[in-house]
Design an enzyme around this catalytic site. Structure first.
Site, mmCIF file in Angstrom:
data_model
loop_
_atom_site.group_PDB
_atom_site.id
_atom_site.type_symbol
_atom_site.label_atom_id
_atom_site.label_comp_id
_atom_site.label_asym_id
_atom_site.label_seq_id
_atom_site.Cartn_x
_atom_site.Cartn_y
_atom_site.Cartn_z
ATOM 1 N N THR A 307 0.837 -1.200 0.000
ATOM 2 C CA THR A 307 0.000 0.000 0.000
ATOM 3 C C THR A 307 0.870 1.248 0.000
ATOM 4 O O THR A 307 2.032 1.206 0.408
ATOM 5 C CB THR A 307 -0.903 0.063 1.241
ATOM 6 O OG1 THR A 307 -0.095 0.360 2.397
ATOM 7 C CG2 THR A 307 -1.640 -1.244 1.457
ATOM 8 N N ASP A 308 0.307 2.352 -0.444
ATOM 9 C CA ASP A 308 0.930 3.641 -0.147
ATOM 10 C C ASP A 308 0.738 3.868 1.351
ATOM 11 O O ASP A 308 0.006 3.117 2.023
ATOM 12 C CB ASP A 308 0.264 4.745 -0.987
ATOM 13 C CG ASP A 308 1.209 5.909 -1.264
ATOM 14 O OD1 ASP A 308 2.207 6.052 -0.534
ATOM 15 O OD2 ASP A 308 0.955 6.677 -2.200
#
Length: 588
Positions: A307-308
């Site tokens: 994920t960011d």
């Protein structure tokens, strides 16, 4: 005579048959060895995963940050409590080369001491606007500068050298390249971090960067899937919404991702962006439709999905109550990235632990086989750590590669190839000067430099490196305060100015309006997504980057005698508002 020809033909047939069969047999053996190695990696990763405690399994899916340049008491406590699979480092953590090496070695020693698998140690080393490591790394220009060259060799070289040098500093997880197509000039966060405004340029140069980085030793991450280029909202500060269908994304945003994945990309970072026509409920990071149906199934991606940063407001301000850590693993992600520690890390670990205990990650496939998404996520990460050679003598399994000679030989040969390639590139100083100069572009039309004569040119530039370069080209520089006096000199036909902001550009434009018979050339560093007014006597040279090498390249190109091509980007339309500053401002 015919018999002689017949015998000769038969002999040649046997000879080519021998070499052909030898080649095929050699290829067969290579494939056999590769398959044996892959089977071992898969099985060993499962063995390591299955030996973990529940706390270790959950912790492995989380990557965290630490506060200092040293392995202080806080960092040691965080490693003990969270048991993370990786550590992300920022500028505040990265000092001199020796300090970085001490920190990364210390982190891996802590992993061993705590009985954890070696860490994936990451950073955002994109170049240009996002340049975390300052010492021990080649100062290439940013992505947009490299992209403007249109040269895949340059892209691959920058990726390889950056990755190689990071690995030598103990980092092994590179959050680059950006595959977002910055076709929206109002984008406040991607901007010059993108390789370009069109799918062809990004698909060629950025994808070449990933390929080079993969060979360099650090695992590169293509980001931000499925595309962050066509938005006016920074996901660090809000939730961007892109009203495009999947069919529309396939025509533009997905093109470089498809090409990179088909070429062997092994890690993808998700975007915190809503695509309501694809998933009306969740942004990409939390969307099973996007991460599993599109990325895994349609694009056949079998690597790591990270994920960011989950603290970004797109997630933290909109989905905190929905247990985003749980949702992203259920959607198909393998790593939950945090850019903090302490309370936030505890919160994410608690929500993941509760979900694991409640059996939320377990499911049965269509063939009746049981699976556990959290265990699957951990195994995929462990497999990559094994393949990267992270289980060295400073790990919990210092002799693990003795179990499989094929993997041991693979790592030996890979390191030899990496070292030889880097040595060869270093002999040409990694082509930094050539890449910088090749990236310079003109606006609003090509600039002819043959008629920029030193005896008729005067510089008012402020940047020291640029001024020194111009001086070596016999172009004098004088203080800006002397402009009114110098403007009366009829022997001077051309004025050079440098700028890094819209305000500086507009002030020079006003001077150009007052002196229509003089030629004004603005040497602009950094983002070109600002107002660039057009006048008959005004030209721009753009570097897209603020490195010292980029400033030097501007000076070299001014007096090169060659035509500088026009920039190939979608810039601000006339009358439009300049994009606001995002999380990575560059003197907008």
């Amino acid at each position: 005579m015919n018999q002689v020809l017949l015998r000769a033909s038969f002999s040649l047939f046997l000879l080519f048959g021998f070499f052909g069969s030898s080649y095929c047999f050699g290829f067969y053996l290579s494939e056999l060895a590769a398959n044996e190695r892959k089977v071992w990696l898969e099985e060993k990763a499962w063995a390591i995963t299955n030996s973990m405690t529940e706390a270790e399994l959950v912790g492995q899916t989380i990557h965290i940050a630490i506060p200092q340049k040293t392995l202080d008491a806080v960092a040691i406590e965080e490693i003990s409590e969270t048991k993370p699979g990786g550590i992300i480092l920022f500028g505040k953590n990265l000092g001199k080369k020796e300090e970085i090496l001490s920190l990364t070695r210390g982190l891996q020693s802590q992993a061993k001491e705590k009985g954890l698998s070696p860490f994936l140690i990451s950073t955002d080393q994109e170049g240009g606007r996002v340049f975390r490591v300052q010492d021990g790394i080649t100062p290439y220009p940013g992505a947009m500068a490299v992209g403007q060259t249109g040269n895949t060799q340059w892209g691959e070289t920058v990726g390889f050298v950056t990755s190689y040098e990071l690995r030598n500093l103990g980092l092994n997880f590179l959050f680059a390249p950006v595959l977002d197509i910055n076709n929206n000039p109002l984008n406040p966060v991607i901007n010059t971090r993108s390789f370009g405004s069109d799918s062809k340029r990004v698909s060629e140069v950025a994808v070449a960067y990933e390929r080079g980085a993969r060979a360099g030793g650090c695992l590169p991450v293509i980001k931000h899937f499925p595309g962050h280029g066509d938005t006016t909202v920074d996901s660090h500060l809000g939730l961007p919404i892109i009203n495009k269908s999947l069919e529309e994304l396939e025509q533009l945003e997905l093109v470089p991702f498809k090409k990179s994945i088909a070429g062997g990309a092994e890690a993808v970072m998700s975007a915190h962006i809503m695509y309501p026509k694809i998933d009306p409920q969740f942004p990409a990071t939390l969307s099973k439709t996007i991460l599993t149906d599109v990325l895994r199934k349609s694009l056949n991606f079998d690597g790591i999905i990270i994920t960011d940063a989950m603290e970004m407001h797109a997630i933290s301000k909109n989905y905190e109550k929905d247990r985003p850590g749980v949702l992203t693993l259920l959607a198909g992600a393998n790593i939950v990235l945090l850019t903090s520690w302490g309370e936030t890390a505890r919160k994410f670990k608690a929500q993941l632990s509760d979900a694991y205990k409640n059996g939320e990650f377990r499911y049965v496939d269509k063939d009746g086989k049981e699976h556990d998404k959290l265990r699957d996520a951990v195994q995929k990460q462990i497999r990559k750590k094994l393949e990267l050679g992270l289980y060295d003598e400073n790990s919990i399994l210092p002799k693990v590669y003795d179990e499989n000679q094929k993997q041991k030989d693979f790592l030996t040969n890979w390191n030899l190839e990496r070292n030889q390639r880097y040595t060869k590139l270093s002999e040409s100083k990694n082509f930094v000067k050539e890449i910088n100069e090749d990236s310079i572009r003109a606006y609003p039309k090509p600039v002819l430099t043959a008629n920029i004569l030193p005896t008729e040119t005067l510089s008012f530039v402020k940047n020291n490196r640029l001024r020194e370069t111009l001086k070596s080209k016999k172009i004098d520089s004088v203080p800006f305060k002397s402009f009114q006096t110098q403007s009366k000199n009829k022997l001077v036909t051309t004025y050079l100015f440098d700028s890094t902001s819209e305000a500086e550009v507009l002030s020079i434009v006003n001077l150009a309006k007052k002196h229509p018979t003089k030629r004004f050339i603005i040497l602009h560093g950094g983002t070109p997504f600002i107002k660039l007014p057009e006048l008959p006597n005004l030209e721009y040279l753009l570097s897209f980057s603020l490195t010292q090498g980029s400033w030097e390249a501007l000076g070299e190109k001014v007096n090169s005698g060659k035509e500088i091509p026009k920039v190939d980007l979608i810039l601000l339309p006339k009358g439009s508002k300049t994009p606001s500053k995002g999380a990575f401002p560059e003197r907008l």
